[in-house]
Write an enzyme that holds these catalytic residues in place. Structure first.
Site, PDB file in Angstrom:
ATOM      1  N   ARG A  82       0.825  -1.200   0.000  1.00 61.92           N
ATOM      2  CA  ARG A  82       0.000   0.000   0.000  1.00 61.92           C
ATOM      3  C   ARG A  82       0.868   1.261   0.000  1.00 61.92           C
ATOM      4  NH1 ARG A  82      -4.328  -1.287   4.700  1.00 61.92           N
ATOM      5  NH2 ARG A  82      -3.615   0.750   5.362  1.00 61.92           N
ATOM      6  N   ARG A 119       1.258   6.918  11.020  1.00 59.49           N
ATOM      7  CA  ARG A 119      -0.022   6.246  11.299  1.00 59.49           C
ATOM      8  C   ARG A 119      -0.086   5.774  12.744  1.00 59.49           C
ATOM      9  NH1 ARG A 119       0.248   1.895   7.070  1.00 59.49           N
ATOM     10  NH2 ARG A 119      -1.597   0.975   8.030  1.00 59.49           N
TER      11      ARG A 119
HETATM   12  P1  AP5 Z   1      -4.435  -6.356   8.694  1.00 62.33           P
HETATM   13  O1  AP5 Z   1      -5.519  -7.321   8.990  1.00 62.33           O
HETATM   14  O2  AP5 Z   1      -4.372  -5.770   7.322  1.00 62.33           O
HETATM   15  O3  AP5 Z   1      -4.373  -5.215   9.814  1.00 62.33           O
HETATM   16  P2  AP5 Z   1      -5.315  -3.964  10.066  1.00 62.33           P
HETATM   17  O4  AP5 Z   1      -5.442  -3.814  11.537  1.00 62.33           O
HETATM   18  O5  AP5 Z   1      -6.571  -4.077   9.269  1.00 62.33           O
HETATM   19  O6  AP5 Z   1      -4.331  -2.845   9.523  1.00 62.33           O
HETATM   20  P3  AP5 Z   1      -4.537  -1.598   8.574  1.00 62.33           P
HETATM   21  O7  AP5 Z   1      -3.129  -1.111   8.284  1.00 62.33           O
HETATM   22  O8  AP5 Z   1      -5.382  -1.904   7.383  1.00 62.33           O
HETATM   23  O9  AP5 Z   1      -5.238  -0.633   9.494  1.00 62.33           O
HETATM   24  P4  AP5 Z   1      -5.223   0.891   9.415  1.00 62.33           P
HETATM   25  O10 AP5 Z   1      -6.134   1.164  10.538  1.00 62.33           O
HETATM   26  O11 AP5 Z   1      -3.897   1.558   9.465  1.00 62.33           O
HETATM   27  O12 AP5 Z   1      -5.656   1.178   7.914  1.00 62.33           O
HETATM   28  P5  AP5 Z   1      -7.055   1.480   7.246  1.00 62.33           P
HETATM   29  O13 AP5 Z   1      -7.101   0.728   5.976  1.00 62.33           O
HETATM   30  O14 AP5 Z   1      -8.161   1.330   8.217  1.00 62.33           O
HETATM   31  O15 AP5 Z   1      -3.057  -7.107   9.031  1.00 62.33           O
HETATM   32  C1  AP5 Z   1      -1.813  -6.464   8.812  1.00 62.33           C
HETATM   33  C2  AP5 Z   1      -0.797  -7.507   8.298  1.00 62.33           C
HETATM   34  O16 AP5 Z   1      -0.556  -8.465   9.316  1.00 62.33           O
HETATM   35  C3  AP5 Z   1      -1.272  -8.316   7.078  1.00 62.33           C
HETATM   36  O17 AP5 Z   1      -0.161  -8.592   6.263  1.00 62.33           O
HETATM   37  C4  AP5 Z   1      -1.816  -9.616   7.678  1.00 62.33           C
HETATM   38  O18 AP5 Z   1      -1.705 -10.703   6.778  1.00 62.33           O
HETATM   39  C5  AP5 Z   1      -0.897  -9.767   8.890  1.00 62.33           C
HETATM   40  N1  AP5 Z   1      -1.595 -10.418   9.995  1.00 62.33           N
HETATM   41  C6  AP5 Z   1      -2.808 -10.067  10.512  1.00 62.33           C
HETATM   42  N2  AP5 Z   1      -3.141 -10.867  11.529  1.00 62.33           N
HETATM   43  C7  AP5 Z   1      -2.087 -11.731  11.677  1.00 62.33           C
HETATM   44  C8  AP5 Z   1      -1.802 -12.799  12.583  1.00 62.33           C
HETATM   45  N3  AP5 Z   1      -2.681 -13.144  13.525  1.00 62.33           N
HETATM   46  N4  AP5 Z   1      -0.633 -13.458  12.479  1.00 62.33           N
HETATM   47  C9  AP5 Z   1       0.268 -13.116  11.524  1.00 62.33           C
HETATM   48  N5  AP5 Z   1       0.064 -12.113  10.622  1.00 62.33           N
HETATM   49  C10 AP5 Z   1      -1.090 -11.429  10.707  1.00 62.33           C
HETATM   50  O19 AP5 Z   1      -6.923   3.047   6.955  1.00 62.33           O
HETATM   51  C11 AP5 Z   1      -6.000   3.586   6.026  1.00 62.33           C
HETATM   52  C12 AP5 Z   1      -6.085   5.100   6.041  1.00 62.33           C
HETATM   53  O20 AP5 Z   1      -7.407   5.534   5.626  1.00 62.33           O
HETATM   54  C13 AP5 Z   1      -5.881   5.785   7.392  1.00 62.33           C
HETATM   55  O21 AP5 Z   1      -4.510   5.963   7.704  1.00 62.33           O
HETATM   56  C14 AP5 Z   1      -6.644   7.110   7.190  1.00 62.33           C
HETATM   57  O22 AP5 Z   1      -5.888   8.047   6.467  1.00 62.33           O
HETATM   58  C15 AP5 Z   1      -7.838   6.698   6.359  1.00 62.33           C
HETATM   59  N6  AP5 Z   1      -9.023   6.337   7.179  1.00 62.33           N
HETATM   60  C16 AP5 Z   1      -9.589   5.101   7.267  1.00 62.33           C
HETATM   61  N7  AP5 Z   1     -10.634   5.123   8.095  1.00 62.33           N
HETATM   62  C17 AP5 Z   1     -10.733   6.392   8.568  1.00 62.33           C
HETATM   63  C18 AP5 Z   1     -11.599   7.019   9.499  1.00 62.33           C
HETATM   64  N8  AP5 Z   1     -12.607   6.358  10.113  1.00 62.33           N
HETATM   65  N9  AP5 Z   1     -11.411   8.345   9.772  1.00 62.33           N
HETATM   66  C19 AP5 Z   1     -10.415   9.034   9.162  1.00 62.33           C
HETATM   67  N10 AP5 Z   1      -9.547   8.490   8.279  1.00 62.33           N
HETATM   68  C20 AP5 Z   1      -9.708   7.167   7.974  1.00 62.33           C
END
Ligand code: AP5
Length: 215
Positions: free
Chosen positions: A162, A173
């Site tokens: 990403r 972040r």
């Molecule tokens: P994954 O499941 O992808 O983790 P995640 O918690 O979903 O992480 P994100 O980075 O997607 O969360 P985020 O909150 O930063 O991003 P978002 O997309 O919401 O797992 C991560 C990795 O670990 C993967 O490779 C997976 O395979 C591995 N993994 C997972 N579990 C595992 C396990 N048990 N064992 C081993 N490996 C494992 O947001 C992106 C951006 O959008 C934000 O920064 C912001 O700018 C904007 N945004 C989104 N929502 C809002 C909001 N509500 N308000 C304002 N801005 C927002």
């Protein structure tokens, strides 16, 4: 089920949400996925969101609440939903409370997925995501690699890192999470509706959620 999934970037919210959807047909609603889809499609929403996302900051509360007010009223939410990455600020949590009351929807509870920072940093640098905005499957070069290097198992599109996975954006972040989102743990604890699961195994998180739902 109707849950909020809270946790730092990389805590595994998306991974757990995808496992939960298989249990009862609840839909995953990831504001991050919605925004990335809009950026990829070059829509007005995407143009507004892109700079904040790529730098590791947050998109405005107004924009997010507009998206969610519409999304929660779509018919596929009737079976239940998993809010992944929303709410992310106290104003979003307060606005969600009002919105759900207006729609007559009751949440089951909020889940905080608590994972050590060192694990998170390792996961975020090794994550790969399907580039197809209607798929967005999540992989990891260490813990969950694709069968064919660089190709999504589900839809055959290339997998990518990403744009917010640079070292600088990851660090921002995590800082943004500590400053803006971590206070939601106290917010939902006060509401008496918080389940904290400290686990690095997503199946352990899912089991804890199932146990609490079963009462
Ligand atoms: P994954 O499941 O992808 O983790 P995640 O918690 O979903 O992480 P994100 O980075 O997607 O969360 P985020 O909150 O930063 O991003 P978002 O997309 O919401 O797992 C991560 C990795 O670990 C993967 O490779 C997976 O395979 C591995 N993994 C997972 N579990 C595992 C396990 N048990 N064992 C081993 N490996 C494992 O947001 C992106 C951006 O959008 C934000 O920064 C912001 O700018 C904007 N945004 C989104 N929502 C809002 C909001 N509500 N308000 C304002 N801005 C927002």
């Amino acid at each position: 089920m109707r849950l909020i999934l809270l946790g730092a970037p990389g805590a595994g919210k998306g991974t757990v949400a995808k496992l939960l959807t298989k249990l009862d047909g609840s839909v995953q609603i990831s504001t991050g996925d919605i925004l990335r889809g809009a950026v990829a499609a070059g829509t007005e929403l995407g143009l507004k969101a892109k700079a904040a996302m790529n730098s590791g900051g947050l998109v405005s509360d107004d924009l997010i609440m507009g998206i969610m007010a519409e999304r929660l009223q779509q018919p596929d939410c009737a079976k239940g939903f998993l809010l992944d990455g929303f709410p992310r600020t106290i104003p979003q949590a307060e606005a969600l409370k009002i919105l759900l009351a207006k729609l007559g929807i009751k949440l089951d509870f909020t889940v905080e997925i608590d994972v050590p920072r060192a694990v998170i940093l390792d996961r975020l640098t090794t994550r790969r995501t399907c580039s197809n905005s209607s798929c967005q499957a999540i992989y990891n070069t260490k813990s969950n690699p694709t069968k064919v290097n660089g190709i999504c198992d589900k839809c055959g599109s290339p997998t990518i890192q990403r744009e917010d996975e640079t070292e600088a954006a990851i660090s921002k972040r995590l800082d943004t999470y500590d400053a803006m989102t971590a206070p939601l743990v106290g917010f939902y604890k006060k509401e008496g509706n918080l389940l904290t699961v400290s686990a690095t195994d997503s199946n352990v998180v899912v089991k804890a959620i199932q146990d609490k739902l079963a009462g």
